[in-house]
Design a protein around this motif. Structure first.
Motif, PDB file in Angstrom:
ATOM      1  N   ILE A 133      72.169  66.359  49.655  1.00 50.87           N
ATOM      2  CA  ILE A 133      70.906  65.631  49.528  1.00 50.87           C
ATOM      3  C   ILE A 133      70.734  65.272  48.065  1.00 50.87           C
ATOM      4  O   ILE A 133      70.677  66.151  47.210  1.00 50.87           O
ATOM      5  N   HIS A 134      70.661  63.983  47.786  1.00 47.18           N
ATOM      6  CA  HIS A 134      70.541  63.524  46.409  1.00 47.18           C
ATOM      7  C   HIS A 134      69.098  63.143  46.147  1.00 47.18           C
ATOM      8  O   HIS A 134      68.546  62.262  46.807  1.00 47.18           O
ATOM      9  N   GLY A 135      68.454  63.803  45.186  1.00 50.58           N
ATOM     10  CA  GLY A 135      67.089  63.446  44.865  1.00 50.58           C
ATOM     11  C   GLY A 135      66.350  64.537  44.143  1.00 50.58           C
ATOM     12  O   GLY A 135      66.880  65.625  43.905  1.00 50.58           O
ATOM     13  N   ASP A 136      65.116  64.241  43.795  1.00 53.31           N
ATOM     14  CA  ASP A 136      64.224  65.182  43.140  1.00 53.31           C
ATOM     15  C   ASP A 136      63.661  66.110  44.206  1.00 53.31           C
ATOM     16  O   ASP A 136      62.986  65.673  45.144  1.00 53.31           O
ATOM     17  N   LYS A 144      60.217  65.750  45.393  1.00 53.89           N
ATOM     18  CA  LYS A 144      59.822  64.520  46.079  1.00 53.89           C
ATOM     19  C   LYS A 144      60.469  64.347  47.448  1.00 53.89           C
ATOM     20  O   LYS A 144      59.897  63.698  48.319  1.00 53.89           O
ATOM     21  N   VAL A 145      61.671  64.907  47.634  1.00 52.91           N
ATOM     22  CA  VAL A 145      62.347  64.702  48.918  1.00 52.91           C
ATOM     23  C   VAL A 145      61.733  65.576  49.996  1.00 52.91           C
ATOM     24  O   VAL A 145      61.121  66.611  49.719  1.00 52.91           O
ATOM     25  N   GLN A 146      61.880  65.135  51.238  1.00 58.05           N
ATOM     26  CA  GLN A 146      61.434  65.946  52.374  1.00 58.05           C
ATOM     27  C   GLN A 146      62.534  66.952  52.685  1.00 58.05           C
ATOM     28  O   GLN A 146      63.672  66.577  52.981  1.00 58.05           O
ATOM     29  N   ILE A 203      68.980  74.934  45.816  1.00 56.78           N
ATOM     30  CA  ILE A 203      68.398  73.960  44.901  1.00 56.78           C
ATOM     31  C   ILE A 203      69.072  74.121  43.542  1.00 56.78           C
ATOM     32  O   ILE A 203      69.050  75.194  42.957  1.00 56.78           O
ATOM     33  N   GLY A 204      69.682  73.048  43.048  1.00 59.25           N
ATOM     34  CA  GLY A 204      70.391  73.094  41.778  1.00 59.25           C
ATOM     35  C   GLY A 204      71.738  73.782  41.895  1.00 59.25           C
ATOM     36  O   GLY A 204      71.946  74.824  41.273  1.00 59.25           O
ATOM     37  N   PRO A 205      72.687  73.255  42.688  1.00 58.25           N
ATOM     38  CA  PRO A 205      73.978  73.911  42.889  1.00 58.25           C
ATOM     39  C   PRO A 205      74.873  73.952  41.661  1.00 58.25           C
ATOM     40  O   PRO A 205      75.804  74.744  41.617  1.00 58.25           O
ATOM     41  N   GLY A 206      74.590  73.091  40.677  1.00 54.82           N
ATOM     42  CA  GLY A 206      75.384  73.125  39.442  1.00 54.82           C
ATOM     43  C   GLY A 206      76.862  72.935  39.696  1.00 54.82           C
ATOM     44  O   GLY A 206      77.278  72.000  40.375  1.00 54.82           O
ATOM     45  N   ALA A 235      72.651  71.567  49.876  1.00 54.07           N
ATOM     46  CA  ALA A 235      72.395  71.577  48.431  1.00 54.07           C
ATOM     47  C   ALA A 235      71.581  70.355  48.037  1.00 54.07           C
ATOM     48  O   ALA A 235      71.805  69.253  48.533  1.00 54.07           O
ATOM     49  N   VAL A 236      70.610  70.561  47.141  1.00 53.41           N
ATOM     50  CA  VAL A 236      69.727  69.480  46.694  1.00 53.41           C
ATOM     51  C   VAL A 236      69.725  69.412  45.180  1.00 53.41           C
ATOM     52  O   VAL A 236      69.472  70.406  44.500  1.00 53.41           O
ATOM     53  N   GLU A 237      70.028  68.228  44.644  1.00 55.94           N
ATOM     54  CA  GLU A 237      69.861  67.979  43.211  1.00 55.94           C
ATOM     55  C   GLU A 237      70.024  66.495  42.923  1.00 55.94           C
ATOM     56  O   GLU A 237      70.181  65.688  43.849  1.00 55.94           O
ATOM     57  N   PHE A 238      69.994  66.131  41.652  1.00 56.77           N
ATOM     58  CA  PHE A 238      70.073  64.721  41.276  1.00 56.77           C
ATOM     59  C   PHE A 238      71.462  64.120  41.497  1.00 56.77           C
ATOM     60  O   PHE A 238      71.596  62.938  41.745  1.00 56.77           O
TER      61      PHE A 238
END
Length: 343
Positions: free
Chosen positions: A92-95, A98-100, A63-66, A83-86
């Motif tokens: 995975i693109h998203g908050d 909020k994302v599953q 979460i937050g790969p920067g 990796a998940v971030e905006f």
């Protein structure tokens, strides 16, 4: 990573031909207001990876790969990194709130500090259960998370988290290890969910713990003598009697899911003598803390019942600040056995 360019956590990425002194691209704009503080010290990155205990078969959620410095180290050891971030160029693109979330074995995260509590409890509610999460928190939050009974930092956050997981502090990270540097130091914490979770109704648990930690240094006898507390408890008592049941539904999984958003609410603890209204009534109405009039809206018989439970279980003179999870579980059990409920 190749060909995609640098990734800033939800920020603006600018590429120039000029290289920064540290070997990266210059001109990267990070937004402090969004909690973007990129870990730049390779020794800290390596330490996090080593302490994560990654297996070659693991799927790792980051979460937050920067800028990807931690991502690359994770890829060297794990089977797969998600990796998940905006930033829309991530897997995975998203908050993340909020994302599953997909299946994963480990979670590694350097997160905006403002989402620390809700993210922690979202992860603890995730199914199937993962092995561990290694998360960078603000140092003060981390110390509250791992605090034990009688520690000055002990609070609802610690009690709720440690009921659901084993929590250990791994290392402190100074603010100068980030770009741009935050105003405070950070700490890395390891969270290992308990599986299965304790067989308790978590809505009831949250109601009790919320009430007790509203005044954690008061005796429980003093807390349960407050008129607004007795009023709400008696209302619950009468409703359960009207429903002809003495115990709430015992489905651990459903009560945990329902309680998570409440448990993640990090409320300030109060040390003065002003009474606060506990948010634990069956109608789930948000009751704001305030000074209440000393009007008597409970029966003396019910007050005697509540105080008798505390006396007979030897908790009347004890204080929440010094009670462990087993104490709160025992307290909840004896109250429920007497028909007193907190949700």
């Amino acid at each position: 990573m190749g060909g995609i360019g640098l990734r800033a956590a939800g920020g603006v990425v600018k590429k120039t031909a000029k290289r920064a002194a540290g070997g990266g691209f210059s001109g990267i704009e990070f937004h402090k207001s969004k909690g973007q503080h990129i870990l730049k010290n390779p020794l800290v990155v390596q330490s996090i990876v080593e302490k994560a205990g990654i297996k070659s078969t693991d799927v790792v959620l980051e979460i937050g790969p920067g800028t990807g410095n931690l991502t690359m180290k994770l890829l060297e050891r794990a089977k797969k990194v998600i990796a998940v971030e905006f930033d829309h160029r991530m897997v995975i693109h998203g908050d993340v709130l909020k994302v599953q979330l997909p299946y994963f074995d480990l979670c590694v995260a350097n997160i905006p500090y403002q989402i620390s509590s809700p993210l922690t409890f979202k992860l603890l509610a995730h199914k199937p259960v993962f092995r561990a999460a290694i998360i960078m928190f603000q140092h003060e939050f981390a110390m509250r998370l791992v605090a034990k009974a009688a520690d000055p930092m002990y609070c609802r956050l610690a009690v709720n988290t440690q009921l659901l997981a084993r929590v250990n502090h791994l290392l402190k990270v100074g603010k100068n290890n980030f770009r741009p540097p935050p105003k405070v130091d950070s700490s890395v914490v390891r969270i290992e969910p308990r599986h299965p979770p304790p067989p308790v109704n978590f809505l009831e648990w949250d109601g009790l713990v919320r009430l007790c930690f509203g005044r954690k240094n008061k005796t429980l006898g003093a807390i349960f003598r407050q008129s607004n507390t007795l009023q709400l408890l008696e209302r619950n008592f009468k409703l359960y009697q009207a429903l002809c049941t003495s115990t709430p539904p015992s489905d651990t999984e459903s009560s945990l899911a329902a309680a998570m958003s409440r448990m993640a609410t990090d409320e300030p603890e109060m040390d003065n003598d002003t009474e606060s209204v506990a948010d634990m009534d069956l109608d789930s109405q948000a009751v704001q803390g305030h000074t209440s009039k000393k009007c008597k809206k409970y029966s003396e018989e019910f007050k005697a019942k509540v105080l008798a439970v505390l006396e007979q279980s030897n908790y009347s003179e004890k204080r929440s600040a010094k009670l462990c999870q087993d104490d709160f579980l025992q307290l909840l059990s004896v109250f429920n056995a007497a028909g007193v409920h907190f949700a």
